[in-house]
Structures are given as structure tokens and as C-alpha cells.
Motif scaffolding. Sequence first.
Motif, PDB file in Angstrom:
ATOM      1  N   CYS A  55     -11.445  15.136  13.493  1.00  0.00           N
ATOM      2  CA  CYS A  55     -10.330  14.357  12.952  1.00  0.00           C
ATOM      3  C   CYS A  55      -9.212  14.269  13.991  1.00  0.00           C
ATOM      4  N   ILE A  56      -8.835  13.040  14.333  1.00  0.00           N
ATOM      5  CA  ILE A  56      -7.830  12.829  15.386  1.00  0.00           C
ATOM      6  C   ILE A  56      -6.469  13.419  14.993  1.00  0.00           C
ATOM      7  N   PHE A  57      -6.116  13.345  13.705  1.00  0.00           N
ATOM      8  CA  PHE A  57      -4.814  13.891  13.297  1.00  0.00           C
ATOM      9  C   PHE A  57      -4.848  15.421  13.253  1.00  0.00           C
ATOM     10  N   ALA A  88       5.141  15.414  11.721  1.00  0.00           N
ATOM     11  CA  ALA A  88       5.486  13.992  11.823  1.00  0.00           C
ATOM     12  C   ALA A  88       5.539  13.597  13.284  1.00  0.00           C
ATOM     13  N   PHE A  89       4.975  12.428  13.574  1.00  0.00           N
ATOM     14  CA  PHE A  89       4.924  11.956  14.969  1.00  0.00           C
ATOM     15  C   PHE A  89       4.982  10.438  14.990  1.00  0.00           C
ATOM     16  N   ARG A  90       5.360   9.880  16.128  1.00  0.00           N
ATOM     17  CA  ARG A  90       5.503   8.426  16.241  1.00  0.00           C
ATOM     18  C   ARG A  90       4.131   7.762  16.329  1.00  0.00           C
ATOM     19  N   ASP A  91       4.001   6.646  15.607  1.00  0.00           N
ATOM     20  CA  ASP A  91       2.745   5.895  15.616  1.00  0.00           C
ATOM     21  C   ASP A  91       2.506   5.335  17.017  1.00  0.00           C
ATOM     22  N   ILE A  92       1.270   5.427  17.495  1.00  0.00           N
ATOM     23  CA  ILE A  92       0.927   4.982  18.837  1.00  0.00           C
ATOM     24  C   ILE A  92       0.997   3.458  18.952  1.00  0.00           C
ATOM     25  N   ASN A  93       0.911   2.754  17.847  1.00  0.00           N
ATOM     26  CA  ASN A  93       0.924   1.286  17.835  1.00  0.00           C
ATOM     27  C   ASN A  93       1.921   0.814  16.777  1.00  0.00           C
ATOM     28  N   MET A  96       1.108   4.416   2.111  1.00  0.00           N
ATOM     29  CA  MET A  96      -0.030   5.326   2.226  1.00  0.00           C
ATOM     30  C   MET A  96      -1.279   4.508   1.894  1.00  0.00           C
ATOM     31  N   ASN A  97      -2.045   4.151   2.916  1.00  0.00           N
ATOM     32  CA  ASN A  97      -3.240   3.331   2.728  1.00  0.00           C
ATOM     33  C   ASN A  97      -4.420   4.190   2.289  1.00  0.00           C
ATOM     34  N   THR A  98      -5.258   3.628   1.421  1.00  0.00           N
ATOM     35  CA  THR A  98      -6.451   4.337   0.965  1.00  0.00           C
ATOM     36  C   THR A  98      -7.674   3.434   1.076  1.00  0.00           C
ATOM     37  N   ALA A 123      -7.369  -1.371   1.874  1.00  0.00           N
ATOM     38  CA  ALA A 123      -5.951  -1.164   2.200  1.00  0.00           C
ATOM     39  C   ALA A 123      -5.734  -1.047   3.701  1.00  0.00           C
ATOM     40  N   GLY A 124      -6.830  -0.970   4.465  1.00  0.00           N
ATOM     41  CA  GLY A 124      -6.717  -0.887   5.915  1.00  0.00           C
ATOM     42  C   GLY A 124      -6.623   0.517   6.464  1.00  0.00           C
ATOM     43  N   GLN A 125      -7.044   1.520   5.679  1.00  0.00           N
ATOM     44  CA  GLN A 125      -7.010   2.888   6.212  1.00  0.00           C
ATOM     45  C   GLN A 125      -8.011   3.025   7.351  1.00  0.00           C
ATOM     46  N   THR A 126      -7.519   3.499   8.499  1.00  0.00           N
ATOM     47  CA  THR A 126      -8.375   3.673   9.682  1.00  0.00           C
ATOM     48  C   THR A 126      -8.515   5.130  10.088  1.00  0.00           C
ATOM     49  N   VAL A 127      -7.563   5.966   9.707  1.00  0.00           N
ATOM     50  CA  VAL A 127      -7.637   7.398  10.019  1.00  0.00           C
ATOM     51  C   VAL A 127      -7.723   8.139   8.694  1.00  0.00           C
ATOM     52  N   PHE A 128      -8.799   8.904   8.536  1.00  0.00           N
ATOM     53  CA  PHE A 128      -9.069   9.540   7.245  1.00  0.00           C
ATOM     54  C   PHE A 128      -8.567  10.978   7.203  1.00  0.00           C
ATOM     55  N   ILE A 136      -4.972  12.036   5.373  1.00  0.00           N
ATOM     56  CA  ILE A 136      -3.920  11.391   4.588  1.00  0.00           C
ATOM     57  C   ILE A 136      -2.612  11.376   5.376  1.00  0.00           C
ATOM     58  N   HIS A 137      -1.927  10.219   5.348  1.00  0.00           N
ATOM     59  CA  HIS A 137      -0.676  10.094   6.102  1.00  0.00           C
ATOM     60  C   HIS A 137       0.243   9.099   5.419  1.00  0.00           C
ATOM     61  N   LEU A 138       1.542   9.394   5.536  1.00  0.00           N
ATOM     62  CA  LEU A 138       2.581   8.530   5.000  1.00  0.00           C
ATOM     63  C   LEU A 138       3.232   7.818   6.180  1.00  0.00           C
ATOM     64  N   HIS A 139       3.184   6.468   6.160  1.00  0.00           N
ATOM     65  CA  HIS A 139       3.873   5.681   7.183  1.00  0.00           C
ATOM     66  C   HIS A 139       5.345   5.553   6.788  1.00  0.00           C
ATOM     67  N   LEU A 140       6.248   5.865   7.711  1.00  0.00           N
ATOM     68  CA  LEU A 140       7.680   5.587   7.553  1.00  0.00           C
ATOM     69  C   LEU A 140       8.021   4.450   8.515  1.00  0.00           C
TER      70      LEU A 140
HETATM   71  P1  5GP Z   1      -3.906   3.685   8.672  1.00  0.00           P
HETATM   72  O1  5GP Z   1      -4.351   2.319   9.140  1.00  0.00           O
HETATM   73  O2  5GP Z   1      -5.076   4.648   8.570  1.00  0.00           O
HETATM   74  O3  5GP Z   1      -3.063   3.670   7.449  1.00  0.00           O
HETATM   75  O4  5GP Z   1      -2.934   4.204   9.819  1.00  0.00           O
HETATM   76  C1  5GP Z   1      -3.375   4.887  10.944  1.00  0.00           C
HETATM   77  C2  5GP Z   1      -2.268   4.805  11.959  1.00  0.00           C
HETATM   78  O5  5GP Z   1      -2.514   5.797  12.957  1.00  0.00           O
HETATM   79  C3  5GP Z   1      -2.183   3.454  12.682  1.00  0.00           C
HETATM   80  O6  5GP Z   1      -0.901   2.890  12.473  1.00  0.00           O
HETATM   81  C4  5GP Z   1      -2.450   3.815  14.142  1.00  0.00           C
HETATM   82  O7  5GP Z   1      -1.667   3.064  15.037  1.00  0.00           O
HETATM   83  C5  5GP Z   1      -2.117   5.299  14.200  1.00  0.00           C
HETATM   84  N1  5GP Z   1      -2.878   6.058  15.186  1.00  0.00           N
HETATM   85  C6  5GP Z   1      -4.230   6.031  15.373  1.00  0.00           C
HETATM   86  N2  5GP Z   1      -4.566   6.885  16.350  1.00  0.00           N
HETATM   87  C7  5GP Z   1      -3.425   7.470  16.786  1.00  0.00           C
HETATM   88  C8  5GP Z   1      -3.143   8.449  17.795  1.00  0.00           C
HETATM   89  O8  5GP Z   1      -4.019   8.963  18.493  1.00  0.00           O
HETATM   90  N3  5GP Z   1      -1.844   8.804  17.951  1.00  0.00           N
HETATM   91  C9  5GP Z   1      -0.833   8.261  17.196  1.00  0.00           C
HETATM   92  N4  5GP Z   1       0.405   8.688  17.456  1.00  0.00           N
HETATM   93  N5  5GP Z   1      -1.068   7.339  16.227  1.00  0.00           N
HETATM   94  C10 5GP Z   1      -2.341   6.948  16.038  1.00  0.00           C
END
Ligand code: 5GP
Length: 114
Positions: free
Chosen positions: A4-6, A27-32, A86-88, A92-97, A99-103
Motif C-alpha cells: 500500500c503506497i499510503f 496528513a500530506f500534500r497530494d502529489i497531483n 472521501m471517494n469509495t 467515485a474514482g478511488q485510486t488508492v485503497f 481510506i483518505h480524506l481530501h481537503l
Molecule cells: P483517490 O482518487 O483514491 O480518492 O485519491 C488518491 C489521491 O492520492 C490522488 O489525488 C493522487 O494524486 C494522490 N496520490 C497518489 N499517489 C500519491 C503519492 O505517492 N504521493 C502523494 N502525495 N499523493 C499521491
Amino acid sequence: MTDCIFCKIIAGEIPATIVYRDEQATAFRDINPAAPIHILIIPNKHIDSVNMMTVDDEPLIGHLFTTAKALAAQEGIANGGFRLIMNTNADAGQTVFHIHLHLLGGSRMKNPMG
Ligand code: 5GP
Ligand code: ZN
């Protein structure tokens, strides 16, 4: 979760711009970033998604929200406004499994529901 990347960010195995950490959450800044301020708030315990949370997780998930509130104030967006997402799963577009809250904040959002 070893793949798991997170979890790897929590363990310090993958770099991230960490803005807050305590015993329960990181909590950390989103990479994108999708907004001028885009922070991800995650529990230090691995939970795949809302589908996998239990009643026992309620205080932990609630803690993500109070952390988001504090970070919004710290980032200067509490009064102007911010969005918590919080995507599921796929629709909903969840890409990282993990659980995370986007601010999200720092600019006026045009579409009320993304
Ligand atoms: P989701 O689409 O699952 O709700 O959100 C996953 C978020 O994780 C995306 O906004 C994506 O940019 C972010 N993300 C994916 N991989 C990484 C990473 O390695 N580092 C950081 N800081 N953010 C990541
Ligand atoms: Zn994880």
C-alpha cells in the motif's frame, strides 16, 4: 499492508510533504493537486475504504475530520471555505485503497459535486 503506497508514506519508505502527524493520523500534500491547497488526511491504520470501516473505526474516522478542520485553519482556508471528499471504489474514482480524506481549498469551486 506491504504493497500500500499510503502505508509506505506513513512508514517513511516513500517521500511525501507531510504537514501533520499524530498517533492516529498522517496528513500530506497530494502529489497531483486538484486545488491550490490539496491535502490528504489518512489514518495510520490501514483501512481499504469506507466499505471496510466498522463501528469501532468511528472515532478514528471522526479524527480525520477534526484534523481537516485544524489544517484548514492552519492553511488559511477555514473562513473562505473548503471541501472534504472521501471517494469509495471505482464509480467515485478511488485510486488508492487506503481510506483518505481530501481537503481541498484555496479557490472558488465551480462544480458543487465535482
Ligand atoms: P483517490 O482518487 O483514491 O480518492 O485519491 C488518491 C489521491 O492520492 C490522488 O489525488 C493522487 O494524486 C494522490 N496520490 C497518489 N499517489 C500519491 C503519492 O505517492 N504521493 C502523494 N502525495 N499523493 C499521491
Ligand atoms: Zn495502507
